[in-house]
Enzyme design. Structure first.
Site, PDB file in Angstrom:
ATOM      1  CG  ASP A  12      -1.974   1.032   1.236  1.00 30.51           C
ATOM      2  OD1 ASP A  12      -2.226   1.637   0.180  1.00 30.51           O
ATOM      3  OD2 ASP A  12      -2.560   1.267   2.308  1.00 30.51           O
TER       4      ASP A  12
ATOM      5  CG  ASN B 196      -2.937 -12.577  -6.727  1.00 27.97           C
ATOM      6  OD1 ASN B 196      -4.066 -12.929  -6.404  1.00 27.97           O
ATOM      7  ND2 ASN B 196      -2.695 -11.859  -7.820  1.00 27.97           N
TER       8      ASN B 196
ATOM      9  CE  LYS C  51       1.425 -14.841  -8.267  1.00 28.42           C
ATOM     10  NZ  LYS C  51       0.770 -16.012  -8.852  1.00 28.42           N
TER      11      LYS C  51
ATOM     12  NE  ARG D 211     -11.647  13.164  -8.504  1.00 27.27           N
ATOM     13  CZ  ARG D 211     -12.195  12.498  -7.485  1.00 27.27           C
ATOM     14  NH1 ARG D 211     -11.508  12.259  -6.393  1.00 27.27           N
ATOM     15  NH2 ARG D 211     -13.445  12.073  -7.546  1.00 27.27           N
ATOM     16  CE  LYS D 212     -11.445   5.962 -12.624  1.00 26.77           C
ATOM     17  NZ  LYS D 212     -12.574   5.094 -12.996  1.00 26.77           N
TER      18      LYS D 212
END
Ligand SMILES: CCCCCCCCCCCC(=O)SCCNC(=O)CCNC(=O)[C@H](O)C(C)(C)COP(=O)(O)OP(=O)(O)OC[C@H]1O[C@@H](n2cnc3c(N)ncnc32)[C@H](O)[C@@H]1OP(=O)(O)O
Length: 238
Positions: free
Chosen positions: A161, A183, A185, A206-207
Site C-alpha cells: 500500500d 496475491n 504466492k 483522478r484514478k
C-alpha cells in the site's frame, strides 16, 4: 473526511525535486520538511512531517543485504535518474482545538514508521520519474511475525500500500487507497530483505492504477503480486 486536505496537500508535488543526493554524515539526524499548511482528518488538524533520509537508516538493524541495495541505489541517484523518497513520520495535531481526544491524537504516528528501530518496518524507497516506478527495499522486523518465522500478510499489505501510494504521490497528487488486490504466492521469511517494485500502469482522471510485485533480492522468488487503485482527492468535494 480527508477531502479538505486535497488542495493543501498538493504541495506534495514540491517533493519531487527534493530527494536523492548524498547520505548525511554520521550523527546527522537529517533535515525535515514539514508540509506548511495543516489538513483536516476526522476533525483533527495536523501536518505530515517528511524527513529527508537520515542516519537512522544505518542502525545495526539493517542487514548487509539491504545496506548494499541502499548503496547501489544511492549511486543511481547521482545522475538524477532515481530519487530517494523522503521518509515520513507522524501527523502532528499541533493546531487542533483542545478536545478529550487530543491526548490520544498527539501520540499519532504513521503506522509504517511507528516501531522502534529494527522491530517493525525497516525500508527505503527510490523513485524513477521517467519510468513512473518506485522500488522499495524492505526488511520486516520481529514484531511483524504472522505464522511462526514468517512475515504477517498484513505487514506485507501495508508495504504494498505504502509503495503503491508513494508511486502515485510522487506524480504530485495526494492520494488515498481505494482498492488493493494482493496475491500471496510464497511465504516470506521474517527478517529477510525483499524488493517491492511498483509502477503506474494507467492514469484516468483522478484514478491511478498501480501494479506491484514482491520478489526476493535475487529475483528467483516471486512472493506476491498486487494491483491497486489510488484516487487523488477532489478539491470540489468538501
Ligand atoms: C513522499 C511520501 C508521502 C506520503 C505517501 C503516502 C502513501 C500513502 C499510503 C497509505 C494510504 C492509506 O492508507 S489511505 C487509507 C485507506 N483508504 C481510505 O481510507 C480511503 C477511503 N475512501 C475514500 O475516502 C474515498 O472513497 C476516496 C477518496 C478513495 C474516493 O472518493 P471520491 O473522491 O468521492 O471518489 P468517487 O467520486 O467516489 O470516485 C472517483 C472515481 O473512482 C472510482 N472508484 C472509487 N472507489 C473505487 C473503488 N474502490 N474501486 C474502483 N473504483 C473506484 C469511481 O467509480 C469514480 O470513477 P469514474 O466515475 O470517475 O470513472
Amino acid at each position: 473526511m480527508l477531502r479538505s486536505c486535497a488542495p493543501r496537500l498538493r504541495t506534495l508535488g514540491a517533493l519531487r525535486g527534493l530527494t536523492g543526493g548524498a547520505r548525511p554524515a554520521v550523527g546527522d539526524a537529517g533535515p525535515a520538511l514539514l508540509i506548511p499548511q495543516g489538513f483536516s482528518a476526522n476533525g483533527v488538524t495536523g501536518s505530515i512531517r517528511l524527513e529527508i533520509p537520515s542516519i537512522r537508516d544505518w542502525t545495526e538493524s539493517w542487514s548487509k543485504e539491504i545496506r548494499l541495495l541502499f548503496d547501489q541505489f544511492m549511486k543511481k541517484c547521482e545522475d538524477g535518474s532515481w530519487k530517494r523518497v523522503p521518509s515520513y513520520r507522524y501527523i502532528s495535531p499541533q493546531d487542533s482545538k483542545p478536545t478529550k481526544e487530543e491526548g490520544q491524537m498527539s501520540r499519532a504516528r504513521i503506522f509504517s514508521r511507528s516501531y522502534d528501530d529494527g522491530l517493525g518496518f525497516e525500508f527505503v524507497m527510490f523513485h524513477n520519474d521517467v519510468e513512473k516506478r518506485t522500488v522499495c527495499f524492505f526488511q520486516g522486523g520481529p514484531h511483524l511475525q504472522g505464522p511462526s518465522g514468517l512475515l504477517h500478510g498484513g505487514a506485507l499489505a501495508t508495504m504494498i500500500d505504502v509503495t503503491g501510494g508513494v508511486t502515485a504521490v510522487m506524480t504530485g497528487e495526494f492520494v488515498m487507497t481505494a482498492n488493493l488486490n494482493i496475491n500471496f504466492k510464497r511465504p516470506i521469511p521474517l527478517g529477510s530483505v525483499i524488493v517491492i517494485n511498483s509502477q503506474i500502469d494507467k492514469v484516468e482522471g483522478r484514478k491511478f492504477f498501480v501494479s506491484c510485485d514482491v520478489q526476493s533480492v535475487d529475483e528467483k522468488t516471486l512472493y506476491s503480486n498486487a494491483t491497486g487503485l489510488f484516487i487523488s482527492l477532489d478539491p470540489e468535494k468538501k
